[in-house]
Design a protein around this motif. Structure first.
Motif, PDB file in Angstrom:
ATOM      1  N   LEU A  85       0.858  -1.188   0.000  1.00 26.93           N
ATOM      2  CA  LEU A  85       0.000   0.000   0.000  1.00 26.93           C
ATOM      3  C   LEU A  85       0.894   1.239   0.000  1.00 26.93           C
ATOM      4  CD1 LEU A  85      -2.409  -1.423   2.688  1.00 26.93           C
ATOM      5  CD2 LEU A  85      -2.893  -1.256   0.237  1.00 26.93           C
ATOM      6  N   ILE A  86       0.983   1.892  -1.145  1.00 26.49           N
ATOM      7  CA  ILE A  86       1.986   2.932  -1.373  1.00 26.49           C
ATOM      8  C   ILE A  86       1.387   4.325  -1.284  1.00 26.49           C
ATOM      9  CG2 ILE A  86       3.718   3.806  -2.968  1.00 26.49           C
ATOM     10  CD1 ILE A  86       3.754   1.062  -4.302  1.00 26.49           C
ATOM     11  N   ALA A 129       1.532   6.844   8.510  1.00 27.53           N
ATOM     12  CA  ALA A 129       1.392   5.642   9.328  1.00 27.53           C
ATOM     13  C   ALA A 129      -0.030   5.524   9.875  1.00 27.53           C
ATOM     14  CB  ALA A 129       2.408   5.663  10.464  1.00 27.53           C
ATOM     15  N   SER A 130      -0.610   6.652  10.289  1.00 35.42           N
ATOM     16  CA  SER A 130      -1.964   6.617  10.856  1.00 35.42           C
ATOM     17  C   SER A 130      -2.999   6.246   9.806  1.00 35.42           C
ATOM     18  CB  SER A 130      -2.315   7.970  11.478  1.00 35.42           C
ATOM     19  OG  SER A 130      -2.516   8.956  10.474  1.00 35.42           O
ATOM     20  N   LEU A 131      -2.722   6.577   8.535  1.00 30.95           N
ATOM     21  CA  LEU A 131      -3.632   6.223   7.453  1.00 30.95           C
ATOM     22  C   LEU A 131      -3.566   4.730   7.128  1.00 30.95           C
ATOM     23  CD1 LEU A 131      -3.121   9.233   5.007  1.00 30.95           C
ATOM     24  CD2 LEU A 131      -5.247   8.644   6.187  1.00 30.95           C
ATOM     25  N   GLY A 132      -2.463   4.083   7.515  1.00 28.89           N
ATOM     26  CA  GLY A 132      -2.345   2.651   7.315  1.00 28.89           C
ATOM     27  C   GLY A 132      -1.469   2.220   6.155  1.00 28.89           C
ATOM     28  N   TYR A 133      -0.906   3.161   5.406  1.00 27.44           N
ATOM     29  CA  TYR A 133      -0.043   2.782   4.285  1.00 27.44           C
ATOM     30  C   TYR A 133       1.240   2.144   4.817  1.00 27.44           C
ATOM     31  CZ  TYR A 133      -3.142   5.366   1.211  1.00 27.44           C
ATOM     32  OH  TYR A 133      -4.250   5.785   0.507  1.00 27.44           O
ATOM     33  N   ASN A 134       1.721   1.119   4.107  1.00 30.44           N
ATOM     34  CA  ASN A 134       2.926   0.426   4.572  1.00 30.44           C
ATOM     35  C   ASN A 134       4.145   0.699   3.700  1.00 30.44           C
ATOM     36  OD1 ASN A 134       2.454  -1.214   2.312  1.00 30.44           O
ATOM     37  ND2 ASN A 134       1.461  -2.817   3.518  1.00 30.44           N
ATOM     38  N   GLY A 157      -0.692  -4.391  -5.489  1.00 32.44           N
ATOM     39  CA  GLY A 157      -0.633  -3.274  -4.561  1.00 32.44           C
ATOM     40  C   GLY A 157      -1.534  -2.145  -5.009  1.00 32.44           C
ATOM     41  N   TYR A 158      -1.619  -1.122  -4.142  1.00 39.56           N
ATOM     42  CA  TYR A 158      -2.464   0.048  -4.374  1.00 39.56           C
ATOM     43  C   TYR A 158      -1.634   1.286  -4.091  1.00 39.56           C
ATOM     44  CZ  TYR A 158      -6.129   3.564  -3.604  1.00 39.56           C
ATOM     45  OH  TYR A 158      -6.895   4.691  -3.649  1.00 39.56           O
ATOM     46  N   LEU A 159      -1.819   2.327  -4.890  1.00 39.47           N
ATOM     47  CA  LEU A 159      -1.041   3.559  -4.728  1.00 39.47           C
ATOM     48  C   LEU A 159      -1.958   4.772  -4.682  1.00 39.47           C
ATOM     49  CD1 LEU A 159       2.233   4.680  -6.366  1.00 39.47           C
ATOM     50  CD2 LEU A 159       0.192   6.010  -6.907  1.00 39.47           C
TER      51      LEU A 159
END
Length: 670
Positions: free
Chosen positions: A169-170, A199-204, A503-505
């Motif tokens: 998740l980019i 980080a709070s949004l959840g992207y890794n 993945g998702y960007l």
């Protein structure tokens, strides 16, 4: 080659092109053998940055440069009054390499320097090709290399980091414009303020743009001059390392947007006429200049160019601990016409002899090198032609990328929003467009990236709402255009993310519907930074609707994360009714139902689904996401049998599905 390569076994339509595919595979193996003839491995070959440029050695300094057309070279700088001195004259070795050894006290940290090069073309100053620190003078605006030897090297706190890719998740980022103020943002500010938000949004993962030094800020980092120098306008190399380290501490991988597809034309700052010849690093003749990008095209057939670029890959991965590379402009690299004005309608377009096979070989070698250095590293190709095998394993005849960008998806959304009336959107076509990909290759899906946010284009939210964003985004304003835009913004993102196979960007700020395009400071706008920033405060303003989109993005991303290996779950279409504009599909125990109709809401709408109990876990119409909260999402749904249905595992799941709404249901364990 007797055994059929994997990409041909997966796709029998490639058999007529087997000779070309086999030749490309053999070319890569042959080139690797040639390059490593005197080295033990490709990794050892890619150590050019340890040999060339300015390097500290135990008894002082050594500087080396490749400049075959030069007749004399001097180091000039603060230490020589910017004059040529015999003390700082380089001596020629074999193969056009120049060298000078210096005592420890002849150079000092922070001093500025360049090369004064003499050749048949005259005498001129150049920034060293392998410089790892390049700065711009605030007054003269002239760039120069800088001696960089800080007293203490940055020590990474996170020694070993393994990216999370289930799924990837980019969050695509540009450090300079990640500030709300009208100026250039810096590494430290990004580390302190942007990283916690991401980080709070959840992207890794983050994908950092504009890392390599570029003389023109408005190029978005795509006209690179110094390939080994992190852009000093954002801070020091140590501050970039600290940013990467902090991201790792938060569990976030850092992917670098690397530009090896072309180089800036500037001769003074870049490689254009480095040793006095225009073809040292680049093609001769008409192939030298990119017809659309006003830049120069590397000659990937030269061993010295391969040495430079492969060493560049290794340098960024090892020196800064980047977790991977996103290669820009791959289409431009692999086609002799750069893919311009070509539609790529048949397989013949990929194997008709109009490809740059030297570039294809380089990309295969770069992927092999990256994964030799770090088996967990991530490589992504920005490629729009759809060439088969780009993201397939090299032993299968592919180029070895881990992912390819699904560049057709944002183009599709633009066409749909721009040209098709809402009531004519066909959910089945949307599903096909999002899932039409090669099964053996992983992709990065996205609704929009930085490309769609630039002046000259429009973001999805801007296309949906346009200038009404400036006046009707207050939560007490029931503007119909804004309501439509917010509803579709959520649905478009959800269906794009829900159908991924890799993945998702998302580009920074787009998740909450950033109201303005990107326009870097330039003469045409009075060198203003007004549109080269991100207004983060809009997302946290309780009086505005941006908060709804921000909350939804966080919920959506975390749904993908909580489902282990979400991207690997099989996609099964359950329902597609064009007249109703309803689409439903399953991924394991999750069912996604979309109602794209702008007017019709349906009560007790039946979807044939695996029998069981279902609970809504995400609803785009929820109040917290700016919806109307028509459904009671606490209600449990039980499938209902139908004697006419022969498939004993399928029953009717009946739900209320409001117009312009998507709901995700989870099936309870049996």
């Amino acid at each position: 080659m007797n055994e059929e390569l994997g990409i041909i076994r997966h796709d029998k339509q490639l058999r007529p092109y087997a000779d070309t595919i086999n030749r490309r595979y053999a070319n890569t193996l042959k080139k690797e053998m040639e390059l490593t003839e005197e080295k033990s491995s490709l990794s050892e070959f890619a150590n050019g940055h340890m040999y060339f440029g300015l390097n500290r050695v135990w008894d002082g300094w050594v500087f080396r440069e490749w400049a075959p057309a030069a007749s004399r070279i001097y180091l000039i700088g603060d230490f020589s009054g910017w004059q040529e001195q015999e003390t700082f004259r380089l001596y020629r070795l074999e193969n056009g390499i120049w060298e000078i050894w210096l005592e420890p006290n002849q150079l000092a940290h922070g001093q500025h320097y360049k090369l004064s090069i003499h050749s048949d073309s005259g005498k001129f100053e150049r920034i060293p090709a392998w410089a790892t620190r390049v700065v711009q003078d605030n007054t003269s605006k002239i760039f120069s290399a800088q001696v960089w030897d800080p007293q203490y090297e940055y020590e990474f706190r996170v020694k070993h980091f393994k990216p999370h890719t289930s799924p990837l998740l980019i969050y695509e980022c540009h450090v300079g414009m990640a500030t709300e103020e009208e100026r250039v943002g810096v590494y430290n500010e990004f580390r302190e303020k942007a990283l916690p938000r991401i980080a709070s949004l959840g992207y890794n993962a983050i994908q950092l743009m504009a890392v390599q030094e570029h003389p023109y800020y408005g190029s978005f980092g795509y006209h690179v001059s110094s390939f080994f120098a992190p852009s000093s306008r954002f801070g020091t190399p140590e501050e970039l390392k600290q940013l990467v380290d902090a991201a790792h501490e938060l569990g976030i991988a850092v992917i670098m947007d690397i530009v090896h597809s072309h180089a800036v034309k500037n001769a003074v700052e870049g490689l254009g006429c480095f040793d006095g010849t225009p073809f040292q690093y680049f093609h001769q003749g008409p192939r030298r200049e990119h017809p659309a990008w006003d830049s120069l095209c590397f000659d990937y057939g030269k061993p010295e160019v391969l040495h430079y670029l492969l060493s560049n890959c290794k340098y960024w991965l090892e020196e800064f601990k980047f977790d991977g590379l996103r290669f820009d402009g791959v289409t431009s690299m692999i086609y002799l016409n750069h893919g311009l004005n070509q539609t790529f309608t048949s397989y013949n377009d990929y194997y008709n002899g109009k490809q740059d096979e030297d570039a294809i070989t380089y990309l295969a070698l770069a992927n092999k090198l990256v994964h030799l250095l770090n088996p967990n590293a991530i490589t992504i190709a920005e490629e729009m032609s759809g060439m088969p095998g780009l993201a397939a394993k090299q032993e299968d005849g592919g180029l070895g990328f881990d992912y390819r960008m699904a560049m057709g998806i944002p183009d599709y959304w633009i066409r749909l929003i721009k040209d098709i009336k809402d009531e004519e959107w066909k959910p089945g076509d949307i599903y096909w467009q999002l899932t039409n990909r090669r099964k053996e290759e992983k992709t990065i899906s996205y609704a929009e990236s930085h490309d769609q946010a630039l002046v000259g284009d429009k973001t999805i939210i801007f296309r949906l709402i346009d200038e009404r964003m400036y006046w009707h985004m207050r939560i007490d304003d029931a503007d119909l255009t804004v309501n439509r835009g917010i509803a579709l913004h959520k649905m478009i993102r959800l269906i794009t993310a829900a159908t991924i196979n890799g993945g998702y960007l998302n580009f920074m700020g787009n998740e909450f519907g950033h109201p303005e395009w990107i326009d870097f400071p330039r003469q045409g706008n009075g060198w203003s930074y007004k549109y080269a920033r991100r207004q983060w405060s809009l997302a946290s303003d309780p009086s505005l609707k941006y908060q709804y989109l921000d909350r939804f993005d966080k919920a959506m991303v975390n749904l993908l994360k909580t489902e282990k290996n979400f991207h690997l779950k099989p996609l099964t279409k359950l329902w597609d009714k064009e007249d109703d504009q309803i689409l439903a599909f399953a991924r394991n125990d999750l069912i996604f139902i979309f109602n794209f109709s702008p007017q019709k809401s349906f009560a007790d709408y039946g979807i044939l689904a695996p029998k069981g109990k279902y609970t809504a876990i995400l609803n785009t119409d929820a109040k917290e996401f700016g919806g109307f909260a028509i459904n009671d999402d606490s209600i449990e749904h039980f499938t209902q049998p139908d004697a006419l249905i022969k498939n004993g595992n399928k029953e009717w799941l009946k739900v209320y599905i409001p117009s312009r709404t998507a709901i995700v249901f989870r099936k309870a364990p049996e």
